[in-house]
Design a protein around this motif. Sequence first.
Motif, PDB file in Angstrom:
ATOM      1  N   PHE A 137       0.797  -1.219   0.000  1.00  0.00           N
ATOM      2  CA  PHE A 137       0.000   0.000   0.000  1.00  0.00           C
ATOM      3  C   PHE A 137       0.837   1.281   0.000  1.00  0.00           C
ATOM      4  O   PHE A 137       0.285   2.372   0.053  1.00  0.00           O
ATOM      5  N   ILE A 138       2.152   1.140  -0.044  1.00  0.00           N
ATOM      6  CA  ILE A 138       2.997   2.338  -0.086  1.00  0.00           C
ATOM      7  C   ILE A 138       3.135   2.827  -1.518  1.00  0.00           C
ATOM      8  O   ILE A 138       3.557   2.084  -2.411  1.00  0.00           O
ATOM      9  N   GLU A 139       2.769   4.070  -1.744  1.00  0.00           N
ATOM     10  CA  GLU A 139       2.909   4.705  -3.049  1.00  0.00           C
ATOM     11  C   GLU A 139       4.276   5.362  -3.180  1.00  0.00           C
ATOM     12  O   GLU A 139       4.926   5.272  -4.219  1.00  0.00           O
ATOM     13  N   LYS A 140       4.709   6.008  -2.104  1.00  0.00           N
ATOM     14  CA  LYS A 140       5.951   6.773  -2.156  1.00  0.00           C
ATOM     15  C   LYS A 140       6.493   6.987  -0.746  1.00  0.00           C
ATOM     16  O   LYS A 140       5.723   7.095   0.210  1.00  0.00           O
ATOM     17  N   VAL A 141       7.811   7.042  -0.632  1.00  0.00           N
ATOM     18  CA  VAL A 141       8.480   7.365   0.631  1.00  0.00           C
ATOM     19  C   VAL A 141       9.305   8.631   0.421  1.00  0.00           C
ATOM     20  O   VAL A 141      10.074   8.726  -0.535  1.00  0.00           O
ATOM     21  N   ILE A 142       9.116   9.600   1.309  1.00  0.00           N
ATOM     22  CA  ILE A 142       9.898  10.833   1.258  1.00  0.00           C
ATOM     23  C   ILE A 142      10.926  10.792   2.380  1.00  0.00           C
ATOM     24  O   ILE A 142      10.580  10.549   3.546  1.00  0.00           O
ATOM     25  N   ASP A 145      18.467  12.332   2.587  1.00  0.00           N
ATOM     26  CA  ASP A 145      19.754  11.657   2.490  1.00  0.00           C
ATOM     27  C   ASP A 145      20.698  12.348   3.468  1.00  0.00           C
ATOM     28  O   ASP A 145      21.074  13.510   3.263  1.00  0.00           O
ATOM     29  N   LEU A 146      21.070  11.657   4.531  1.00  0.00           N
ATOM     30  CA  LEU A 146      21.886  12.273   5.573  1.00  0.00           C
ATOM     31  C   LEU A 146      23.328  12.511   5.135  1.00  0.00           C
ATOM     32  O   LEU A 146      24.062  13.241   5.798  1.00  0.00           O
ATOM     33  N   THR A 147      23.732  11.905   4.019  1.00  0.00           N
ATOM     34  CA  THR A 147      25.089  12.158   3.521  1.00  0.00           C
ATOM     35  C   THR A 147      25.170  13.469   2.751  1.00  0.00           C
ATOM     36  O   THR A 147      26.238  14.070   2.626  1.00  0.00           O
ATOM     37  N   THR A 148      24.032  13.937   2.233  1.00  0.00           N
ATOM     38  CA  THR A 148      24.022  15.172   1.448  1.00  0.00           C
ATOM     39  C   THR A 148      23.088  16.234   2.031  1.00  0.00           C
ATOM     40  O   THR A 148      23.185  17.409   1.668  1.00  0.00           O
ATOM     41  N   GLY A 149      22.171  15.800   2.900  1.00  0.00           N
ATOM     42  CA  GLY A 149      21.200  16.729   3.473  1.00  0.00           C
ATOM     43  C   GLY A 149      20.078  17.091   2.528  1.00  0.00           C
ATOM     44  O   GLY A 149      19.309  18.024   2.797  1.00  0.00           O
ATOM     45  N   THR A 150      19.952  16.352   1.430  1.00  0.00           N
ATOM     46  CA  THR A 150      18.923  16.655   0.444  1.00  0.00           C
ATOM     47  C   THR A 150      17.716  15.744   0.581  1.00  0.00           C
ATOM     48  O   THR A 150      17.817  14.603   1.036  1.00  0.00           O
ATOM     49  N   GLN A 151      16.569  16.276   0.156  1.00  0.00           N
ATOM     50  CA  GLN A 151      15.336  15.487   0.206  1.00  0.00           C
ATOM     51  C   GLN A 151      15.254  14.584  -1.018  1.00  0.00           C
ATOM     52  O   GLN A 151      15.595  14.976  -2.131  1.00  0.00           O
ATOM     53  N   CYS A 152      14.780  13.349  -0.799  1.00  0.00           N
ATOM     54  CA  CYS A 152      14.640  12.374  -1.876  1.00  0.00           C
ATOM     55  C   CYS A 152      13.232  11.792  -1.846  1.00  0.00           C
ATOM     56  O   CYS A 152      12.621  11.685  -0.781  1.00  0.00           O
ATOM     57  N   GLU A 153      12.746  11.407  -3.017  1.00  0.00           N
ATOM     58  CA  GLU A 153      11.458  10.734  -3.105  1.00  0.00           C
ATOM     59  C   GLU A 153      11.651   9.379  -3.762  1.00  0.00           C
ATOM     60  O   GLU A 153      12.309   9.269  -4.797  1.00  0.00           O
ATOM     61  N   PHE A 154      11.090   8.340  -3.131  1.00  0.00           N
ATOM     62  CA  PHE A 154      11.231   6.984  -3.636  1.00  0.00           C
ATOM     63  C   PHE A 154       9.848   6.407  -3.917  1.00  0.00           C
ATOM     64  O   PHE A 154       9.072   6.164  -2.991  1.00  0.00           O
ATOM     65  N   LYS A 155       9.549   6.204  -5.211  1.00  0.00           N
ATOM     66  CA  LYS A 155       8.320   5.492  -5.531  1.00  0.00           C
ATOM     67  C   LYS A 155       8.480   4.039  -5.108  1.00  0.00           C
ATOM     68  O   LYS A 155       9.588   3.549  -4.886  1.00  0.00           O
ATOM     69  N   ASN A 156       7.367   3.338  -5.008  1.00  0.00           N
ATOM     70  CA  ASN A 156       7.368   1.984  -4.454  1.00  0.00           C
ATOM     71  C   ASN A 156       8.457   1.095  -5.049  1.00  0.00           C
ATOM     72  O   ASN A 156       9.217   0.451  -4.315  1.00  0.00           O
ATOM     73  N   ALA A 157       8.569   1.059  -6.363  1.00  0.00           N
ATOM     74  CA  ALA A 157       9.536   0.157  -7.004  1.00  0.00           C
ATOM     75  C   ALA A 157      10.972   0.468  -6.612  1.00  0.00           C
ATOM     76  O   ALA A 157      11.807  -0.443  -6.478  1.00  0.00           O
ATOM     77  N   LYS A 158      11.276   1.753  -6.397  1.00  0.00           N
ATOM     78  CA  LYS A 158      12.634   2.141  -6.034  1.00  0.00           C
ATOM     79  C   LYS A 158      12.973   1.814  -4.581  1.00  0.00           C
ATOM     80  O   LYS A 158      14.140   1.851  -4.191  1.00  0.00           O
ATOM     81  N   CYS A 159      11.962   1.495  -3.780  1.00  0.00           N
ATOM     82  CA  CYS A 159      12.204   1.133  -2.375  1.00  0.00           C
ATOM     83  C   CYS A 159      12.764  -0.285  -2.241  1.00  0.00           C
ATOM     84  O   CYS A 159      13.225  -0.669  -1.169  1.00  0.00           O
ATOM     85  N   GLN A 160      12.701  -1.049  -3.332  1.00  0.00           N
ATOM     86  CA  GLN A 160      13.264  -2.416  -3.367  1.00  0.00           C
ATOM     87  C   GLN A 160      12.706  -3.280  -2.240  1.00  0.00           C
ATOM     88  O   GLN A 160      13.443  -3.959  -1.519  1.00  0.00           O
ATOM     89  N   PHE A 161      11.409  -3.272  -2.099  1.00  0.00           N
ATOM     90  CA  PHE A 161      10.767  -4.044  -1.043  1.00  0.00           C
ATOM     91  C   PHE A 161      10.820  -5.541  -1.334  1.00  0.00           C
ATOM     92  O   PHE A 161      10.524  -5.991  -2.439  1.00  0.00           O
ATOM     93  N   ASN A 173      21.560   4.217   8.303  1.00  0.00           N
ATOM     94  CA  ASN A 173      22.144   5.519   8.682  1.00  0.00           C
ATOM     95  C   ASN A 173      22.277   6.491   7.511  1.00  0.00           C
ATOM     96  O   ASN A 173      22.868   7.557   7.671  1.00  0.00           O
ATOM     97  N   ARG A 174      21.741   6.119   6.362  1.00  0.00           N
ATOM     98  CA  ARG A 174      21.828   7.049   5.230  1.00  0.00           C
ATOM     99  C   ARG A 174      20.559   7.902   5.090  1.00  0.00           C
ATOM    100  O   ARG A 174      20.649   9.094   4.789  1.00  0.00           O
ATOM    101  N   TYR A 175      19.405   7.273   5.301  1.00  0.00           N
ATOM    102  CA  TYR A 175      18.150   7.992   5.059  1.00  0.00           C
ATOM    103  C   TYR A 175      17.346   8.209   6.337  1.00  0.00           C
ATOM    104  O   TYR A 175      17.252   7.319   7.186  1.00  0.00           O
ATOM    105  N   LEU A 176      16.770   9.390   6.447  1.00  0.00           N
ATOM    106  CA  LEU A 176      15.827   9.702   7.502  1.00  0.00           C
ATOM    107  C   LEU A 176      14.463   9.887   6.831  1.00  0.00           C
ATOM    108  O   LEU A 176      14.267  10.839   6.080  1.00  0.00           O
ATOM    109  N   ILE A 177      13.562   8.952   7.067  1.00  0.00           N
ATOM    110  CA  ILE A 177      12.239   9.016   6.449  1.00  0.00           C
ATOM    111  C   ILE A 177      11.395  10.061   7.173  1.00  0.00           C
ATOM    112  O   ILE A 177      11.270  10.025   8.399  1.00  0.00           O
ATOM    113  N   SER A 178      10.845  10.986   6.415  1.00  0.00           N
ATOM    114  CA  SER A 178      10.050  12.062   7.015  1.00  0.00           C
ATOM    115  C   SER A 178       8.555  11.902   6.760  1.00  0.00           C
ATOM    116  O   SER A 178       7.730  12.425   7.522  1.00  0.00           O
ATOM    117  N   GLU A 179       8.204  11.154   5.713  1.00  0.00           N
ATOM    118  CA  GLU A 179       6.793  11.071   5.322  1.00  0.00           C
ATOM    119  C   GLU A 179       6.595   9.830   4.459  1.00  0.00           C
ATOM    120  O   GLU A 179       7.476   9.443   3.695  1.00  0.00           O
TER     121      GLU A 179
END
Length: 351
Positions: A137-142, A145-161, A173-179
Amino acid sequence: MKLHHDYDLSHANTMALTCTAHTAIELFDTADITPAITYAKLNSLPLLVLSGGSNVILPNKLKACVLLPRFNGIHTISKSDTHVLISAKAGENWHEFVQTCLDNGWYGLENLALIPGLVGACPVQNIGAYGVQVSDFIEKVIAYDLTTGTQCEFKNAKCQFTYRHSLFKDNPNRYLISEVIFKLHTSSDHVQSNYGDLAALSLKLAHQDNRKTIHPKDVFNAVIAIRQSKLPDPKVLANCGSFFQNPIISMAQFTSLKTQHASLPSYLIDDNNVKIPAGWLIDMAGLKGGGIFPILTHRLQALVLTNHTPHIATANDIQKSQDFIIDTVHDKFGVQLVREPVWIDEQGYHA
């Protein structure tokens, strides 16, 4: 943001292991993330994101900067005749979010009721229960990236579930999920209730209301009843939920085991692989309620390890009991159990 030094995390992990962090930073807004990263770099501290603490094993001392996301908020993004897109911030309590979805007529997550933790942690482990995985049921994860401080968006397929796995788990320790963005059903016709005891209890609840059709709320209530009857409340008896993954074994190995143990339950994955319950293996190995004190399997659910000396026991105690259980099950069945919780070392890295 709020900065803490020598921060006690024994109450921030559901296993109630004693743990003191060098530094902890509470994040109340995504604008807090960049200064938190800067602080950690200036003080040469590795970063560790700690969500609800429900699926981690923490060390006695953490020589790291622990980020504690406190982002809150749930809102509707869009709605069609069949689906609704929902945004949930990382700091939302998972079970309360599932309840909110049901109350609003957004369906699909009801099988995942009463799983401890926060929304931000659900994609990392790809939490699942009773035939449903959150990745369904996940469409996207926001995330940031803690190595760059930039925001990233991952659609379901890119999350490699995959089963209890994701891109985020592979990159600790690379990503902080915010939404997290969820795509849920607006019709109550999509019910998953054919897993184990869930079908009978869901149907019973429906019949009590003189209905022949199972509603998602029946599944929700049935899941809660089943979990409460088998699983200890972490607030009462410290635990981190299911401690071992259900093994997926080859059809050949399953056939051999089934010949020796006729009562072995199974769930077909495909023509070549079968999933078997870790709890059954531990129980049949004579370890329900057993282990090495103070870490023992629960007397009603062997899959759960419980801490009988909260705020005193350490990760070393977990290690001893875990290894004893793994070795005992392997000696009896030839099946290798795999730990589900994430193990954190003193530097905040996933060991």
